[in-house]
Each structure stands twice: as C-alpha cells, then as structure tokens.
Scaffold this motif. Structure first.
Motif, mmCIF file in Angstrom:
data_model
loop_
_atom_site.group_PDB
_atom_site.id
_atom_site.type_symbol
_atom_site.label_atom_id
_atom_site.label_comp_id
_atom_site.label_asym_id
_atom_site.label_seq_id
_atom_site.Cartn_x
_atom_site.Cartn_y
_atom_site.Cartn_z
ATOM 1 N N GLY A 184 0.819 -1.205 0.000
ATOM 2 C CA GLY A 184 0.000 0.000 0.000
ATOM 3 C C GLY A 184 0.852 1.254 0.000
ATOM 4 N N LYS A 185 2.166 1.082 -0.134
ATOM 5 C CA LYS A 185 3.106 2.207 0.000
ATOM 6 C C LYS A 185 3.843 2.443 -1.315
ATOM 7 N N ARG A 203 -1.959 -2.380 -3.174
ATOM 8 C CA ARG A 203 -2.951 -3.043 -2.331
ATOM 9 C C ARG A 203 -4.375 -2.709 -2.757
ATOM 10 N N LYS A 204 -4.624 -1.442 -3.097
ATOM 11 C CA LYS A 204 -5.989 -1.041 -3.458
ATOM 12 C C LYS A 204 -6.479 -1.777 -4.695
ATOM 13 N N VAL A 206 -5.693 -4.858 -5.479
ATOM 14 C CA VAL A 206 -6.041 -6.220 -5.067
ATOM 15 C C VAL A 206 -7.358 -6.206 -4.285
ATOM 16 N N GLU A 207 -7.529 -5.198 -3.437
ATOM 17 C CA GLU A 207 -8.759 -5.094 -2.638
ATOM 18 C C GLU A 207 -9.993 -4.875 -3.508
ATOM 19 N N ASN A 208 -9.796 -4.209 -4.663
ATOM 20 C CA ASN A 208 -10.930 -3.855 -5.517
ATOM 21 C C ASN A 208 -11.144 -4.826 -6.672
ATOM 22 N N MET A 209 -10.577 -6.012 -6.565
ATOM 23 C CA MET A 209 -10.784 -7.009 -7.609
ATOM 24 C C MET A 209 -12.249 -7.450 -7.650
ATOM 25 N N ASP A 210 -12.608 -8.077 -8.769
ATOM 26 C CA ASP A 210 -13.976 -8.554 -8.978
ATOM 27 C C ASP A 210 -14.430 -9.443 -7.822
ATOM 28 N N LYS A 211 -15.712 -9.399 -7.499
ATOM 29 C CA LYS A 211 -16.267 -10.173 -6.385
ATOM 30 C C LYS A 211 -16.621 -11.607 -6.775
ATOM 31 N N ARG A 212 -16.330 -11.998 -8.025
ATOM 32 C CA ARG A 212 -16.662 -13.359 -8.448
ATOM 33 C C ARG A 212 -15.940 -14.395 -7.587
ATOM 34 N N PRO A 213 -16.503 -15.620 -7.490
ATOM 35 C CA PRO A 213 -15.883 -16.651 -6.646
ATOM 36 C C PRO A 213 -14.538 -17.144 -7.159
ATOM 37 N N LEU A 214 -14.277 -16.984 -8.463
ATOM 38 C CA LEU A 214 -12.979 -17.336 -9.040
ATOM 39 C C LEU A 214 -12.506 -16.207 -9.944
#
Length: 331
Positions: A184-185, A203-204, A206-214
C-alpha cells in the motif's frame, strides 16, 4: 551467573488506564530445573511487541511487563544438559515477550526447551534480522516449496514491506522464484525491487478485484501476511494445484470465499503458526538460513536501534510507517 545485582529492561506499566514505557533496573531471579539464563545481545521489533507495549491484553495479560518475542545471546547459567555456559542461543516466539518477560532486556530467563543453538555460519545479529518474522517467512516458504517449484509460476506476497513479507521475498529470490509484491506504500517501490520483487502491485488494486468466486489463475502460489480481502483475492487468483500460506490477520480475521478455488482448482491453504512450531522443524529452518538460504549482507538490510529508541519505533510500527526489520542492540 552474572555478578550484577540488577539488569536493564524496557518495562511497560499500566498507570491510570494508560501504558507507560521506561527503562528500569530489574532484579535477577534464580534459575531452576531445565531453565537458562541468557545474556541478550540483540532482540528485534515485531508487530506483536508493539501490541504488547501498547497494552493489548490479547497479547499480554498482566503488567508491568517486558516485551520482545525475539532474543539471541549467550548462556550464562544453565540447568539443562542440552546447553552449556558460553554457548550462543536463539529464542523466538513460544511465550517469550507475551506473558513471559522478553528480549527487550539485558538478560532473559527461559525454559531450555525454547532455545535453539545458533547455527554455524550465522552471526548473532543476522539471527535477529531473521527473528520470528524470518522464521515465519521461512516456514511459509518451506511449506510452499514442497508443492510449488520455481518453474511453476510466480509467487505473490502480501504485506511485502513488513518483516515477514520482506523476508519471504528475500528467500524466494534466493531459491529462484519469480515474485509479485503487494504493497500500500507507493514510496517503497524501489525498496521492494531491492528485495527481489519482479513485479509490484498496489494493495488497493487487489482489494478492488472482482467479487466473483474465481478470478483469472495467475500465480503458482502466495504468501499472505494480512488476511481479509487480500487473502480472499489471492486464493481466487491461484493456478490449479497452487498453494497459499497465511500467517496474519491485521486486515481481518474473516475469510469470505467459496469452496470453488479448493474443489475446482485443487488449491491448498496452509496456516502458519511459528509461535508453537515443533522444535525439530524449527531447527531445520534455522539451519537453512545458515546454508541454502544464507542471505548476502543480511545485517546491512536492517535498522539497528537501542533500548532508548524503542518507544519511537513502536509508535511508528503501530502507524504502519516502518519497513523491513528493526533489530535492538540491548547493550
């Protein structure tokens, strides 16, 4: 046994519901059966130490207390047949620095079963640059490497500027793996490249990736140090038969994933508990640090401080402003 009457220790006290740290003179206590008295040369600063020093009752239940989950030094009194006076030993994790007075002191008294003999080809300072963070990283890499090889693909590492993450990157590079660091830095991109990261993602993202199960399978393996959404999205991005290790929950202890990565891709998720890691495997990891995993100029990569500088560094760690390893020269 030391001829001194007292020794210096970084003590944390609870006063009017606040936690105050000072360097105090402490009295020696008798060494009993199967115990060691160790003159500490170095300790190191870990996140768990910062929590203990700030009054986290989940780490340390009773105060006054001396934090420090790591220590390396010389045996000055032994009631164990396994260790002799003058031998160099490492003590990491178990209950050291949690509810047993820890390594932020000139001396520690511990059960002999907690100690590891300092391997040949490893200096006392190098041992503390490694410390619990390095031991955790070493266990993680060892477990991952049993199932995933360098030719299988890149390894993604979260919390990459922290102690476990940065040590994981160093070991993986030594072993020939391609690595992807999550941070995140933005200001630490060059630091991560110097550690051996081949690619850096924020980091942001990765945190905001799609909510799909795969998600798209990209990585052969992952070493997660933070938990939460980061761990969830790492798991969902691992290639078939890949491996993820997890050792932290600073982001969240919750894991919101379906079974699909495990039953459709055969992903293996391995939890890492370095605190109570069995001694025979612990010794194996330390020997690797002194041989196959021997890291070049390891001592030069850490920040060295004194007991008097601990409070400042603890505050910075709690603010997420420290990077890499901080070793404490208690002398």
């Amino acid at each position: 046994m030391s001829k001194q009457a007292t020794y210096k220790a970084f003590r944390v006290e609870e006063i009017d519901n606040t936690y105050v740290s000072t360097i105090k003179e402490m009295p020696f206590s008798n060494v009993t059966e199967d115990e060691l008295l160790i003159k500490v040369s170095y300790s190191s600063l870990n996140y768990k130490d910062a929590l203990s020093a700030s009054g986290n009752k989940g780490v340390t239940k009773k105060y006054p207390h001396t934090p420090g989950i790591d220590a390396v030094g010389t045996v000055v009194a032994s009631k164990s047949p396994k260790f002799k006076v003058s031998e160099h030993v490492i003590v990491t994790s178990y209950d050291l620095g949690m509810n047993t007075d820890g390594g932020f002191a000139e001396y520690i008294k511990v059960p002999a079963s907690w100690a590891v003999k300092l391997p040949k080809n490893l200096s006392i300072k190098e041992a503390m640059v490694i410390g619990t963070a390095g031991l955790t990283a070493g266990i993680s890499v060892l477990k991952l490497s049993e199932l995933v090889k360098p030719e299988d693909g890149p390894i993604i590492v979260s919390g990459a500027t922290g102690g476990v993450g940065s040590m994981s990157l160093k070991i993986l590079k030594k072993m020939g793996y391609k690595t992807v660091a999550i941070t995140g830095k933005e200001v630490e991109i060059n630091f991560l490249k110097d550690l051996g990261a081949d690619e850096i993602i924020m980091r942001k993202d990765v945190e905001n990736m799609d909510k799909r199960p795969l998600l798209k399978s990209i990585y052969a393996g992952g070493i997660d140090t933070v938990g939460g959404v980061i761990l969830e999205n790492i798991i969902k991005s691992i290639q078939p038969m890949g491996v993820v290790t997890c050792c932290g929950n600073v982001a969240s202890p919750k894991l919101d994933v379906t079974v699909f990565p495990f039953i459709l891709r055969g992903i293996t998720l391995i939890g890492i508990d370095s605190q109570n890691y069995p001694m025979k495997y612990r010794e194996k990891v330390w020997e690797k640090f002194a041989s196959q995993w021997k890291l070049d100029q390891l001592s030069d990569t850490a920040t060295e401080i004194t007991l008097a500088q601990l409070k400042e560094k603890i505050d910075l760690m709690l603010q997420g402003k420290l990077k890499g390893r901080t070793v404490v020269n208690v002398n």
